[in-house]
Design a protein around this motif. Structure first.
Motif, PDB file in Angstrom:
ATOM      1  N   GLU A  52      -7.663   3.850 -27.974  1.00  0.00           N
ATOM      2  CA  GLU A  52      -7.607   2.773 -26.680  1.00  0.00           C
ATOM      3  C   GLU A  52      -6.721   3.833 -25.556  1.00  0.00           C
ATOM      4  N   GLU A  53      -7.544   3.566 -24.090  1.00  0.00           N
ATOM      5  CA  GLU A  53      -7.028   3.942 -23.222  1.00  0.00           C
ATOM      6  C   GLU A  53      -6.972   2.973 -22.275  1.00  0.00           C
ATOM      7  N   LEU A  54      -6.044   2.503 -21.516  1.00  0.00           N
ATOM      8  CA  LEU A  54      -5.917   1.488 -20.473  1.00  0.00           C
ATOM      9  C   LEU A  54      -6.434   2.274 -19.063  1.00  0.00           C
ATOM     10  N   VAL A  55      -6.873   1.356 -18.497  1.00  0.00           N
ATOM     11  CA  VAL A  55      -7.531   1.821 -16.971  1.00  0.00           C
ATOM     12  C   VAL A  55      -6.334   1.998 -15.912  1.00  0.00           C
ATOM     13  N   ARG A  56      -5.706   2.955 -15.486  1.00  0.00           N
ATOM     14  CA  ARG A  56      -4.569   3.209 -14.774  1.00  0.00           C
ATOM     15  C   ARG A  56      -5.030   3.121 -13.288  1.00  0.00           C
ATOM     16  N   VAL A  57      -3.996   2.576 -12.592  1.00  0.00           N
ATOM     17  CA  VAL A  57      -4.161   2.357 -11.014  1.00  0.00           C
ATOM     18  C   VAL A  57      -3.623   3.787 -10.584  1.00  0.00           C
ATOM     19  N   ASP A  58      -2.380   4.086 -10.963  1.00  0.00           N
ATOM     20  CA  ASP A  58      -1.787   5.249 -10.462  1.00  0.00           C
ATOM     21  C   ASP A  58      -2.189   6.765 -10.956  1.00  0.00           C
ATOM     22  N   THR A  59      -3.473   6.941 -10.711  1.00  0.00           N
ATOM     23  CA  THR A  59      -3.861   8.295 -11.059  1.00  0.00           C
ATOM     24  C   THR A  59      -3.419   9.332 -10.101  1.00  0.00           C
ATOM     25  N   PRO A  60      -3.683  10.462 -10.489  1.00  0.00           N
ATOM     26  CA  PRO A  60      -3.100  11.516  -9.472  1.00  0.00           C
ATOM     27  C   PRO A  60      -3.998  11.354  -8.224  1.00  0.00           C
ATOM     28  N   PRO A  61      -3.325  11.963  -7.206  1.00  0.00           N
ATOM     29  CA  PRO A  61      -3.902  11.841  -5.803  1.00  0.00           C
ATOM     30  C   PRO A  61      -5.458  12.369  -5.953  1.00  0.00           C
ATOM     31  N   ASP A  62      -6.226  11.946  -5.451  1.00  0.00           N
ATOM     32  CA  ASP A  62      -7.670  12.752  -5.301  1.00  0.00           C
ATOM     33  C   ASP A  62      -8.310  13.097  -6.837  1.00  0.00           C
ATOM     34  N   ASN A  63      -7.686  12.425  -7.729  1.00  0.00           N
ATOM     35  CA  ASN A  63      -8.494  12.563  -9.027  1.00  0.00           C
ATOM     36  C   ASN A  63      -8.350  11.515  -9.933  1.00  0.00           C
ATOM     37  N   GLY A  64      -9.210  10.447  -9.300  1.00  0.00           N
ATOM     38  CA  GLY A  64      -9.446   9.271  -9.938  1.00  0.00           C
ATOM     39  C   GLY A  64     -10.234   9.193 -10.941  1.00  0.00           C
ATOM     40  N   HIS A  65     -10.587   8.029 -11.511  1.00  0.00           N
ATOM     41  CA  HIS A  65     -11.763   7.747 -12.615  1.00  0.00           C
ATOM     42  C   HIS A  65     -13.093   7.958 -12.401  1.00  0.00           C
ATOM     43  N   LEU A 100     -12.961   6.485  -8.558  1.00  0.00           N
ATOM     44  CA  LEU A 100     -12.305   5.470  -8.461  1.00  0.00           C
ATOM     45  C   LEU A 100     -10.662   5.901  -8.214  1.00  0.00           C
ATOM     46  N   GLN A 101     -10.347   5.874  -6.919  1.00  0.00           N
ATOM     47  CA  GLN A 101      -9.368   6.589  -6.357  1.00  0.00           C
ATOM     48  C   GLN A 101      -8.001   5.636  -6.395  1.00  0.00           C
ATOM     49  N   ARG A 102      -6.888   5.986  -6.480  1.00  0.00           N
ATOM     50  CA  ARG A 102      -5.687   4.915  -6.213  1.00  0.00           C
ATOM     51  C   ARG A 102      -5.675   4.144  -5.001  1.00  0.00           C
ATOM     52  N   ARG A 103      -6.010   4.709  -3.927  1.00  0.00           N
ATOM     53  CA  ARG A 103      -6.056   3.895  -2.620  1.00  0.00           C
ATOM     54  C   ARG A 103      -7.232   2.803  -2.458  1.00  0.00           C
ATOM     55  N   TYR A 113       0.721  -1.231   0.091  1.00  0.00           N
ATOM     56  CA  TYR A 113       0.038   0.005   0.018  1.00  0.00           C
ATOM     57  C   TYR A 113       0.875   1.119   0.021  1.00  0.00           C
ATOM     58  N   ASN A 114       1.916   1.353   0.718  1.00  0.00           N
ATOM     59  CA  ASN A 114       2.881   2.430   1.048  1.00  0.00           C
ATOM     60  C   ASN A 114       3.546   2.486  -0.276  1.00  0.00           C
ATOM     61  N   LEU A 115       3.923   1.656  -1.091  1.00  0.00           N
ATOM     62  CA  LEU A 115       4.728   1.821  -2.516  1.00  0.00           C
ATOM     63  C   LEU A 115       3.758   2.256  -3.413  1.00  0.00           C
ATOM     64  N   ARG A 116       2.578   1.719  -3.328  1.00  0.00           N
ATOM     65  CA  ARG A 116       1.388   2.353  -4.495  1.00  0.00           C
ATOM     66  C   ARG A 116       1.142   3.628  -4.195  1.00  0.00           C
ATOM     67  N   MET A 117       1.076   4.144  -3.105  1.00  0.00           N
ATOM     68  CA  MET A 117       0.749   5.396  -2.723  1.00  0.00           C
ATOM     69  C   MET A 117       1.894   6.585  -3.203  1.00  0.00           C
ATOM     70  N   GLU A 118       3.116   5.978  -3.265  1.00  0.00           N
ATOM     71  CA  GLU A 118       4.320   6.654  -3.611  1.00  0.00           C
ATOM     72  C   GLU A 118       4.153   7.117  -5.004  1.00  0.00           C
TER      73      GLU A 118
END
Length: 430
Positions: free
Chosen positions: A317-330, A349-352, A255-260
């Motif tokens: 084509e647009e892939l669904v990203r996990v690492d979206t900008p903080p507080d600016n998800g899908h 849908l936020q990164r966390r 989780y910590n690595l993902r949020m970096e």
């Protein structure tokens, strides 16, 4: 004539005889002087005066019982009672009887108070403040009755929930809670810096469950004694902090690595959406969800990419990203297109919010390195949208708000009570 005083009637007769000299003819033709006739009438009158009729003797009057009766012996009037004396005696007698009656009643009341143990009332009667005491007791009873009525009414409070991790899902008494956005859509309430839950019944037990991917869930109970009364006793407040613990040390590290921030790698995931009823339209980042042929996708649907038409009308084509900008998800919107009565759903849908499912055979011991997370995790996010339940939730909430408004109006009365109630039940929006 003698020196004796003459009778006035004799002078009158003599004068009348001298003055009259005319003659008067009688009915038989004879002539008679007027003076002769008048003399005769005067003489007759004289005889009547001189010999008045005998007056019978009258027996003396005698007074008996204040009334005069003839022929009764004289009674000393001074010994009789004065007029009205008998009435005064009777009046005084009635007053005495009234006083005696009142005294008897008071004695009975005082005796009853003593027998029933209400000696305090006896003292109050004797001191002359019994009425004031009873008025004060009545006022106290009325205030106690009003307080009992107030205590019987429902009390409502606002709970402020905050903690970590943000965007954790919150269930209240086992049910996901929703709020309406400014666009009229509905979204679930999630953990944030300050998430309000309004119109909670203070007297009832409130159970909160907070859950997030990769963390152990937490359950909290809020009882009546935990609420803090706001000014005026109309509203109550309580603050709750939820700090979820990672499910494991490995999950914590991931989780910590993902949020970096990672500017060298892009992480992608898969989204799965189901709905009741099925066939709901999906809008992904403000564009209809399309397949590679440009056809719109409806629920149930699973996708890891979306195809968007560019300005030239060509699909990109647009892939669904996990690492979206903080507080600016899908931004994900789900709607029943052919039923306007059904509510519309929206979420971010936020990164966390992603769930990491470890890849089979992945070497998780290398997580401390800068190994790209996509090589270790399969990221997924699932949504099961039940529109029938959401509609029932909205209807029940509207009915409860109306009930609260009616209760507040009845309690406070008038437009002021209505405004206060409307402010208390304002929807959970945003």
């Amino acid at each position: 004539m003698s020196d004796k005083t003459k009778d006035p009637s004799e002078d009158e007769i003599s004068a009348d005889v001298e003055e009259e000299s005319a003659t008067i003819s009688g009915e038989d033709g004879s002539v008679e002087s007027a003076s002769s006739k008048k003399v005769k009438s005067k003489v007759a009158a004289k005889k009547k005066v001189e010999k008045p009729a005998a007056t019978p003797e009258v027996e003396p009057l005698a007074a008996i019982d204040g009334i005069f009766h003839p022929g009764k012996p004289d009674i000393d009037v001074s010994t009789l009672p004065e007029v009205g004396a008998e009435y005064e005696v009777e009046q005084k007698s009635g007053t005495v009887k009234s006083v005696v009656f009142i005294g008897v009643v008071l004695a009975v009341l005082l005796g009853a108070m003593v027998v029933t143990g209400r000696t305090g009332d006896v003292v109050s009667v004797l001191q002359g403040n019994y009425l004031e005491k009873k008025i004060a007791e009545t006022r106290i009873q009325e205030e106690a009755h009003l307080k009992a009525q107030m205590d019987a009414l429902d009390k409502f409070g606002t709970l402020i929930l905050k903690g970590e991790p943000w965007d954790a899902l919150v269930r209240l008494n086992g049910q996901v809670q929703y709020g309406q956005t400014s666009t009229g859509e509905w979204r679930e309430l999630r953990l944030g810096a300050s998430t309000p839950f309004q119109n909670l019944k203070v007297k009832e037990l409130q159970k909160f469950e907070v859950s997030a991917a990769g963390h152990d869930p937490q359950t909290f109970e809020v009882t009546e004694g935990m609420w803090q009364e706001a000014a005026g006793g109309v509203d109550y407040r309580y603050e709750l902090t939820a700090s979820l613990s990672p499910a494991s040390e490995l999950a914590h590290q991931e989780y910590n690595l993902r949020m970096e921030a990672d500017l060298e790698n892009d992480y992608h995931g898969t989204v799965k959406i189901t709905s009741v009823p099925a066939g709901a339209k999906v809008i992904f980042n403000n564009n209809p969800l399309l397949d590679k042929d440009g056809n719109e996708l409806v629920t149930p649907v699973t996708f890891d990419r979306n195809f968007v038409r560019n300005e030239a009308g060509k699909l990109e084509e647009e892939l669904v990203r996990v690492d979206t900008p903080p507080d600016n998800g899908h931004k994900i919107q789900v709607q029943i297109a052919d039923d306007e009565a059904m509510p519309k759903y929206v979420t971010q849908l936020q990164r966390r919010m992603w769930t990491c499912e470890w890849k089979e055979g992945a070497d998780t011991s290398k997580l401390d390195s800068k190994l790209a997370l996509q090589e270790v995790c399969n990221y997924t996010w699932e949504l099961d949208m039940n529109f029938t339940e959401l509609k029932s939730y909205i209807e029940a909430r509207a009915a409860e708000e109306k009930r609260i408004l009616d209760q507040m109006k009845e309690l406070q009365g008038g437009s002021e009570g209505a405004e206060t109630a409307e402010g208390a039940v304002e929807g959970q929006k945003g």
